[in-house]
Design an enzyme around this catalytic site. Structure first.
Site, PDB file in Angstrom:
ATOM      1  N   LEU A 177       3.181  -2.730   3.509  1.00 56.12           N
ATOM      2  CA  LEU A 177       2.590  -1.527   4.089  1.00 56.12           C
ATOM      3  C   LEU A 177       3.663  -0.514   4.499  1.00 56.12           C
ATOM      4  CD1 LEU A 177      -0.190  -3.179   6.297  1.00 56.12           C
ATOM      5  CD2 LEU A 177      -0.314  -2.402   3.918  1.00 56.12           C
ATOM      6  N   HIS A 178       3.325   0.751   4.283  1.00 55.40           N
ATOM      7  CA  HIS A 178       4.200   1.853   4.689  1.00 55.40           C
ATOM      8  C   HIS A 178       3.330   2.933   5.329  1.00 55.40           C
ATOM      9  CE1 HIS A 178       2.600   3.725   1.108  1.00 55.40           C
ATOM     10  NE2 HIS A 178       3.135   2.793   0.333  1.00 55.40           N
ATOM     11  N   HIS A 216      -0.080   3.786   3.722  1.00 54.45           N
ATOM     12  CA  HIS A 216      -1.175   2.879   4.090  1.00 54.45           C
ATOM     13  C   HIS A 216      -1.613   3.140   5.535  1.00 54.45           C
ATOM     14  CE1 HIS A 216       1.141   0.292   1.095  1.00 54.45           C
ATOM     15  NE2 HIS A 216      -0.042   0.364   0.537  1.00 54.45           N
ATOM     16  N   GLY A 261      -6.110   6.380  -1.014  1.00 56.01           N
ATOM     17  CA  GLY A 261      -5.118   7.454  -1.023  1.00 56.01           C
ATOM     18  C   GLY A 261      -5.155   8.234  -2.329  1.00 56.01           C
ATOM     19  N   LYS A 264      -2.716   9.554  -3.676  1.00 51.74           N
ATOM     20  CA  LYS A 264      -1.527   9.177  -4.465  1.00 51.74           C
ATOM     21  C   LYS A 264      -1.962   8.501  -5.767  1.00 51.74           C
ATOM     22  CE  LYS A 264       2.499   6.829  -5.179  1.00 51.74           C
ATOM     23  NZ  LYS A 264       2.024   5.568  -5.638  1.00 51.74           N
ATOM     24  N   GLN A 278      -7.394   6.137  -9.559  1.00 43.99           N
ATOM     25  CA  GLN A 278      -8.046   4.998  -8.898  1.00 43.99           C
ATOM     26  C   GLN A 278      -9.200   5.491  -8.022  1.00 43.99           C
ATOM     27  OE1 GLN A 278      -5.994   1.441  -7.182  1.00 43.99           O
ATOM     28  NE2 GLN A 278      -6.128   2.609  -5.289  1.00 43.99           N
ATOM     29  N   VAL A 293       0.964  10.671   1.513  1.00 42.85           N
ATOM     30  CA  VAL A 293       2.049  10.777   2.494  1.00 42.85           C
ATOM     31  C   VAL A 293       3.377  10.704   1.746  1.00 42.85           C
ATOM     32  CG1 VAL A 293       3.114   9.729   4.528  1.00 42.85           C
ATOM     33  CG2 VAL A 293       0.622   9.732   4.280  1.00 42.85           C
ATOM     34  N   SER A 302       5.668   4.723  -1.642  1.00 42.66           N
ATOM     35  CA  SER A 302       5.096   3.674  -2.494  1.00 42.66           C
ATOM     36  C   SER A 302       5.808   2.373  -2.181  1.00 42.66           C
ATOM     37  CB  SER A 302       5.299   4.032  -3.968  1.00 42.66           C
ATOM     38  OG  SER A 302       5.107   2.881  -4.777  1.00 42.66           O
ATOM     39  N   ARG A 348       6.619   0.401  -4.244  1.00 38.04           N
ATOM     40  CA  ARG A 348       7.586   0.197  -5.332  1.00 38.04           C
ATOM     41  C   ARG A 348       8.876   0.983  -5.130  1.00 38.04           C
ATOM     42  NH1 ARG A 348       2.529  -0.224  -8.618  1.00 38.04           N
ATOM     43  NH2 ARG A 348       2.534  -2.346  -9.436  1.00 38.04           N
TER      44      ARG A 348
HETATM   45  P1  AMP Z   1      -1.618  -0.209  -2.705  1.00 40.00           P
HETATM   46  O1  AMP Z   1      -1.168  -1.146  -1.639  1.00 40.00           O
HETATM   47  O2  AMP Z   1      -0.501   0.422  -3.468  1.00 40.00           O
HETATM   48  O3  AMP Z   1      -2.698  -0.772  -3.588  1.00 40.00           O
HETATM   49  O4  AMP Z   1      -2.299   1.006  -1.941  1.00 40.00           O
HETATM   50  C1  AMP Z   1      -3.361   0.805  -1.059  1.00 40.00           C
HETATM   51  C2  AMP Z   1      -3.974   2.134  -0.705  1.00 40.00           C
HETATM   52  O5  AMP Z   1      -2.995   2.952  -0.070  1.00 40.00           O
HETATM   53  C3  AMP Z   1      -4.470   2.901  -1.926  1.00 40.00           C
HETATM   54  O6  AMP Z   1      -5.684   3.552  -1.608  1.00 40.00           O
HETATM   55  C4  AMP Z   1      -3.364   3.893  -2.158  1.00 40.00           C
HETATM   56  O7  AMP Z   1      -3.788   5.062  -2.803  1.00 40.00           O
HETATM   57  C5  AMP Z   1      -2.934   4.182  -0.734  1.00 40.00           C
HETATM   58  N1  AMP Z   1      -1.579   4.721  -0.724  1.00 40.00           N
HETATM   59  C6  AMP Z   1      -0.464   4.200  -1.300  1.00 40.00           C
HETATM   60  N2  AMP Z   1       0.589   5.019  -1.131  1.00 40.00           N
HETATM   61  C7  AMP Z   1       0.131   6.096  -0.453  1.00 40.00           C
HETATM   62  C8  AMP Z   1       0.730   7.299   0.026  1.00 40.00           C
HETATM   63  N3  AMP Z   1       2.023   7.586  -0.180  1.00 40.00           N
HETATM   64  N4  AMP Z   1      -0.056   8.176   0.684  1.00 40.00           N
HETATM   65  C9  AMP Z   1      -1.373   7.931   0.883  1.00 40.00           C
HETATM   66  N5  AMP Z   1      -1.988   6.818   0.471  1.00 40.00           N
HETATM   67  C10 AMP Z   1      -1.258   5.918  -0.197  1.00 40.00           C
END
Ligand code: AMP
Length: 273
Positions: free
Chosen positions: A24-25, A28, A138, A140, A144, A167, A176, A178
């Site tokens: 998480l960042h 999230h 998100g 981003k 999706q 964000v 991200s 990643r």
């Molecule tokens: P993930 O853990 O990458 O599957 O992301 C989980 C959720 O967090 C998804 O809805 C992503 O779109 C959202 N998310 C990931 N990175 C960001 C970001 N930089 N800003 C806003 N939402 C994000």
């Protein structure tokens, strides 16, 4: 989890779900804070979903700092972290998947066959398990969001899909999980992706340049300045259907996927009227 949420629903509590793969960042956490403001109960799911990774992707090395994630959730006022095993979600004999429609085909869909099928399926399962009134995604991951929005609408899922803005670091790089794969020089150069999207956005808005091909070319040339960058796609498309634009019109979505070294980064910009 289902037993818990059924009990909560009976006592009239509203439930907000934030599906994640962990690591998480602030991106999230921005979703979590929004969910915290808008619901009585906030559930964060943490599940690295094997069905959304391709055979040569980073499923095995995807970061899984679970204890740290739980701490962040606790500090953000999350009520439940749902962290199922792969076996619990996809036991032997599992055989039914969601088949997402045309919004899943261009952009990332073209280069990650089966990805959105895996995403839609796991999100449908998470909805059925946690029974949220609202679920937070998100922008981003814009494609999706469209896959989930169309799925929820077409299948009459009783959940409101909430879009939250991307964000970014101060540099403009979208946060991200990643990003931690990037070397220091790669990280320093990666904000060019955002710069390219913005340049395309300005050119579309201003209207002086009518040729979409030229706008694309200008944006691509900015990304090419990242050492070791390989552009998977840079597209200007319709933000509802995600089909490529044929002529200059707004609103539009500029979207890019770029390998910086071995790390695949995606970003996009919604250009409004
Ligand atoms: P993930 O853990 O990458 O599957 O992301 C989980 C959720 O967090 C998804 O809805 C992503 O779109 C959202 N998310 C990931 N990175 C960001 C970001 N930089 N800003 C806003 N939402 C994000």
């Amino acid at each position: 989890m289902q037993a818990v949420v059924k009990r909560l629903a009976r006592s009239g509590e509203s439930i907000g779900l934030v599906p994640t793969m962990g690591a998480l960042h602030e991106g999230h956490l921005s979703l979590v804070r929004r969910a915290r403001r808008e619901n009585d109960i906030v559930i964060v799911s943490i599940f690295v979903n094997p069905t959304q990774f391709g055979p040569n992707e980073d499923y095995l090395r995807y970061p899984r700092p679970f204890a740290k994630d739980v701490k962040l959730c606790r500090a953000a006022g999350v009520d439940y972290v749902f962290h199922p095993s792969v076996k619990a979600m996809f036991p032997d004999g599992f055989q039914n998947f969601i088949a997402p429609g045309p919004v899943s085909l261009p952009l990332c869909g073209k280069f990650r066959p089966g990805h959105f099928r895996g995403v839609a399926t796991v999100v449908a399962k998470l909805f059925n398990i946690t029974l949220p009134g609202r679920a937070y995604f998100g922008m981003k991951d814009f494609q999706q969001v469209r896959v989930i929005e169309t799925m929820a609408e077409d299948l009459n899922m009783p959940v409101r899909i909430v879009r939250a803005p991307t964000v970014r670091e101060r540099s403009g790089l979208a946060l991200s999980s990643r990003n931690q794969y990037l070397s220091r020089p790669e990280r320093l150069a990666s904000p060019r992706i955002r710069e390219a999207l913005q340049r395309a956005g300005e050119m579309l808005e201003c209207g002086r340049e009518k040729s979409l091909a030229k706008i694309r070319k200008t944006a691509v040339s900015i990304i090419k300045r990242i050492p070791g960058a390989r552009i998977q796609y840079f597209e200007l498309c319709d933000p509802a259907t995600l089909a490529p634009l044929r002529s200059r019109k707004l609103p539009a979505l500029a979207a890019a996927a770029v390998f910086v070294g071995n790390t695949r980064l995606i970003d996009n910009l919604l250009i409004q009227k």
